[in-house]
Design an enzyme around this catalytic site. Structure first.
Site, PDB file in Angstrom:
ATOM      1  N   ALA A   1       0.830  -1.218   0.000  1.00  0.00           N
ATOM      2  CA  ALA A   1       0.000   0.000   0.000  1.00  0.00           C
ATOM      3  C   ALA A   1       0.861   1.263   0.000  1.00  0.00           C
ATOM      4  CB  ALA A   1      -0.937  -0.010   1.202  1.00  0.00           C
TER       5      ALA A   1
ATOM      6  N   GLY B   1      -2.552   0.034  -4.554  1.00  0.00           N
ATOM      7  CA  GLY B   1      -2.732  -0.303  -3.141  1.00  0.00           C
ATOM      8  C   GLY B   1      -2.858   0.931  -2.271  1.00  0.00           C
TER       9      GLY B   1
ATOM     10  N   TYR C   1       6.297 -12.731 -14.471  1.00  0.00           N
ATOM     11  CA  TYR C   1       5.253 -11.870 -13.879  1.00  0.00           C
ATOM     12  C   TYR C   1       3.872 -12.392 -14.246  1.00  0.00           C
ATOM     13  CZ  TYR C   1       2.113  -7.850 -13.304  1.00  0.00           C
ATOM     14  OH  TYR C   1       1.042  -7.037 -12.973  1.00  0.00           O
TER      15      TYR C   1
HETATM   16  P1  NDP Z   1       3.208  -0.399  -7.678  1.00  0.00           P
HETATM   17  O1  NDP Z   1       4.617  -0.739  -8.046  1.00  0.00           O
HETATM   18  O2  NDP Z   1       2.815   1.036  -7.590  1.00  0.00           O
HETATM   19  O3  NDP Z   1       2.835  -1.056  -6.279  1.00  0.00           O
HETATM   20  C1  NDP Z   1       3.325  -2.292  -5.907  1.00  0.00           C
HETATM   21  C2  NDP Z   1       3.387  -2.353  -4.403  1.00  0.00           C
HETATM   22  O4  NDP Z   1       3.927  -3.633  -4.048  1.00  0.00           O
HETATM   23  C3  NDP Z   1       4.317  -1.301  -3.795  1.00  0.00           C
HETATM   24  O5  NDP Z   1       3.767  -0.881  -2.582  1.00  0.00           O
HETATM   25  C4  NDP Z   1       5.585  -2.093  -3.550  1.00  0.00           C
HETATM   26  O6  NDP Z   1       6.393  -1.612  -2.525  1.00  0.00           O
HETATM   27  C5  NDP Z   1       4.981  -3.414  -3.146  1.00  0.00           C
HETATM   28  N1  NDP Z   1       5.966  -4.494  -3.149  1.00  0.00           N
HETATM   29  C6  NDP Z   1       6.771  -4.872  -4.161  1.00  0.00           C
HETATM   30  N2  NDP Z   1       7.571  -5.872  -3.750  1.00  0.00           N
HETATM   31  C7  NDP Z   1       7.256  -6.131  -2.460  1.00  0.00           C
HETATM   32  C8  NDP Z   1       7.747  -7.024  -1.494  1.00  0.00           C
HETATM   33  N3  NDP Z   1       8.743  -7.884  -1.758  1.00  0.00           N
HETATM   34  N4  NDP Z   1       7.197  -7.010  -0.270  1.00  0.00           N
HETATM   35  C9  NDP Z   1       6.205  -6.135   0.036  1.00  0.00           C
HETATM   36  N5  NDP Z   1       5.704  -5.254  -0.842  1.00  0.00           N
HETATM   37  C10 NDP Z   1       6.239  -5.253  -2.076  1.00  0.00           C
HETATM   38  O7  NDP Z   1       2.308  -1.191  -8.713  1.00  0.00           O
HETATM   39  P2  NDP Z   1       0.729  -1.169  -9.025  1.00  0.00           P
HETATM   40  O8  NDP Z   1       0.024  -0.316  -8.063  1.00  0.00           O
HETATM   41  O9  NDP Z   1       0.592  -0.907 -10.459  1.00  0.00           O
HETATM   42  O10 NDP Z   1       0.358  -2.690  -8.805  1.00  0.00           O
HETATM   43  C11 NDP Z   1      -0.480  -3.127  -7.751  1.00  0.00           C
HETATM   44  C12 NDP Z   1      -1.160  -4.409  -8.172  1.00  0.00           C
HETATM   45  O11 NDP Z   1      -2.009  -4.153  -9.282  1.00  0.00           O
HETATM   46  C13 NDP Z   1      -0.210  -5.522  -8.608  1.00  0.00           C
HETATM   47  O12 NDP Z   1      -0.682  -6.741  -8.088  1.00  0.00           O
HETATM   48  C14 NDP Z   1      -0.330  -5.523 -10.115  1.00  0.00           C
HETATM   49  O13 NDP Z   1      -0.056  -6.796 -10.651  1.00  0.00           O
HETATM   50  C15 NDP Z   1      -1.791  -5.146 -10.265  1.00  0.00           C
HETATM   51  N6  NDP Z   1      -2.151  -4.611 -11.558  1.00  0.00           N
HETATM   52  C16 NDP Z   1      -1.587  -3.444 -11.999  1.00  0.00           C
HETATM   53  C17 NDP Z   1      -1.922  -2.954 -13.236  1.00  0.00           C
HETATM   54  C18 NDP Z   1      -1.325  -1.716 -13.769  1.00  0.00           C
HETATM   55  O14 NDP Z   1      -1.627  -1.375 -14.910  1.00  0.00           O
HETATM   56  N7  NDP Z   1      -0.488  -0.984 -13.013  1.00  0.00           N
HETATM   57  C19 NDP Z   1      -2.903  -3.639 -14.093  1.00  0.00           C
HETATM   58  C20 NDP Z   1      -3.424  -4.859 -13.520  1.00  0.00           C
HETATM   59  C21 NDP Z   1      -3.065  -5.293 -12.303  1.00  0.00           C
HETATM   60  P3  NDP Z   1       7.519  -0.473  -2.767  1.00  0.00           P
HETATM   61  O15 NDP Z   1       6.769   0.818  -2.697  1.00  0.00           O
HETATM   62  O16 NDP Z   1       8.457  -0.679  -1.623  1.00  0.00           O
HETATM   63  O17 NDP Z   1       8.135  -0.740  -4.104  1.00  0.00           O
END
Ligand code: NDP
Length: 313
Positions: free
Chosen positions: A5, A10, A184
């Site tokens: 989040a 998130g 992925y």
């Molecule tokens: P972001 O990169 O903005 O968010 C991803 C989040 O996951 C960040 O908070 C990141 O933390 C966290 N994260 C990554 N690795 C870890 C880890 N090892 N442990 C804990 N937290 C972790 O991506 P999105 O908001 O785009 O993606 C969110 C979800 O939406 C994903 O599941 C993605 O597959 C899905 N999605 C996204 C789409 C898009 O177009 N963007 C389309 C369809 C689905 P940190 O801030 O530290 O990097």
């Protein structure tokens, strides 16, 4: 509880749930970053709890569950949102347990978390307890976006990579050669299979609503930070002006909040979508999933191997 989040979908889902009056546990790997993001969106300190987790590390997932239990809070909904997308890796990165990092973070970490928190969800007195997992169009070959062979469509093959223990030199569920972009997609396919299998196994006996969703193409989140610079400019433009698939982070977060909290979404086993071309006021619908995502035999095998690989069997 929402994983990942600290940015993107998130973060905005946390905001939309706080705005609905929920208390949100922001489960993030960088809690300072999550605190800054919380403040930037104007979420009150009392509306959230920050807990640390590295989803790629199964020990850290267990520590998150202990820390959550120590808060004494009930769990009314769990949103499995965190993910990494690392399409330019030349060689697989490994999690502390030795698993390929995309599968470890996006699938195994959540798979373990879900199992360790199921009893909490069962215990909650909330009238509509929900478990929501972020899926995606590129892992659903029922949709055009899921058929694109760059680098290859999602496909777990015969799961021989999982069967063989999923450690080096193995990096793909299928046991075939490493393709980071496909890693992925495979992990997101596992996410959607997990939702379907949770629904089949547990909805009737627990009443928990298990759903996944595709929030739309949120083309400008940090998810794409590891893609080439030109892609990071062209992709949002293309999605806004050519495909019409672009969704803002705020709208995507609102959609996650709807699936988590709103009465219209209390239907277990559904993969929610608003389509690939966004229209003003467009309504959600139940998106059909591919055979690869909905086949119960594949699901049972993936489930059993995942139980072994996260140390639950
Ligand atoms: P972001 O990169 O903005 O968010 C991803 C989040 O996951 C960040 O908070 C990141 O933390 C966290 N994260 C990554 N690795 C870890 C880890 N090892 N442990 C804990 N937290 C972790 O991506 P999105 O908001 O785009 O993606 C969110 C979800 O939406 C994903 O599941 C993605 O597959 C899905 N999605 C996204 C789409 C898009 O177009 N963007 C389309 C369809 C689905 P940190 O801030 O530290 O990097």
């Amino acid at each position: 509880m929402i994983t990942g989040a600290s940015s993107g979908v998130g973060l905005f889902a946390a905001k939309a749930l706080v705005d609905r009056g929920w208390h949100v546990v922001m489960a993030c790997r960088d809690t300072d970053k999550a605190r800054r993001a919380q403040a930037a969106l104007g979420m009150a300190d009392g509306a959230v709890t920050h807990l640390k987790v590295d989803l790629a590390d199964l020990d850290s997932v267990r520590a998150l569950v202990d820390a959550f239990h120590a808060t004494g809070r009930p769990l009314d909904a769990l949103v499995c949102n965190a993910a990494v997308y690392l399409p330019r890796l030349k060689h697989p990165e490994r999690s502390p347990q030795g698993y390929e990092i995309s599968m470890a973070t996006n699938h195994f970490g959540h798979f373990l978390l879900i199992h360790l928190l199921l009893e909490d969800l069962k215990r909650s007195s909330h009238p509509s307890r929900r478990l929501v997992i972020l899926g995606t169009v590129t892992a659903n070959s029922k949709e055009l976006g899921g058929k694109i062979p760059i680098p290859a469509p999602a496909d777990l093959g015969d799961l021989s990579g999982f069967a063989a223990g999923f450690k080096a030199p193995i990096a793909m569920a299928s046991g075939k050669s490493f393709k980071p972009g496909k890693a992925y997609k495979d992990s997101k396919l596992c996410n959607m299979i997990t939702t379907q299998e949770l629904h089949r196994r547990l909805h009737d006996s627990t009443g928990i609503v298990f759903t996944s969703l595709y929030p739309g193409c949120v083309a400008d989140t940090p998810l794409f930070r590891h893609t080439p610079r030109a892609f990071q400019t062209i992709f949002p433009w293309f999605q806004k002006n050519i495909t019409g698939g672009y969704v803002s982070q705020a709208l995507a977060g609102e959609r996650v909040a709807q699936v988590t909290a709103d009465p219209d979404f209390a239907v277990s086993g559904v993969h929610w979508s608003w389509g690939n071309r966004q229209t003003k006021g467009g309504k959600q619908f139940s998106q059909e999933l591919s055979e690869k995502a909905s086949n119960p035999v594949t699901a049972q095998r993936m489930w059993d191997y995942s139980m072994q690989l996260v140390g639950l069997a």
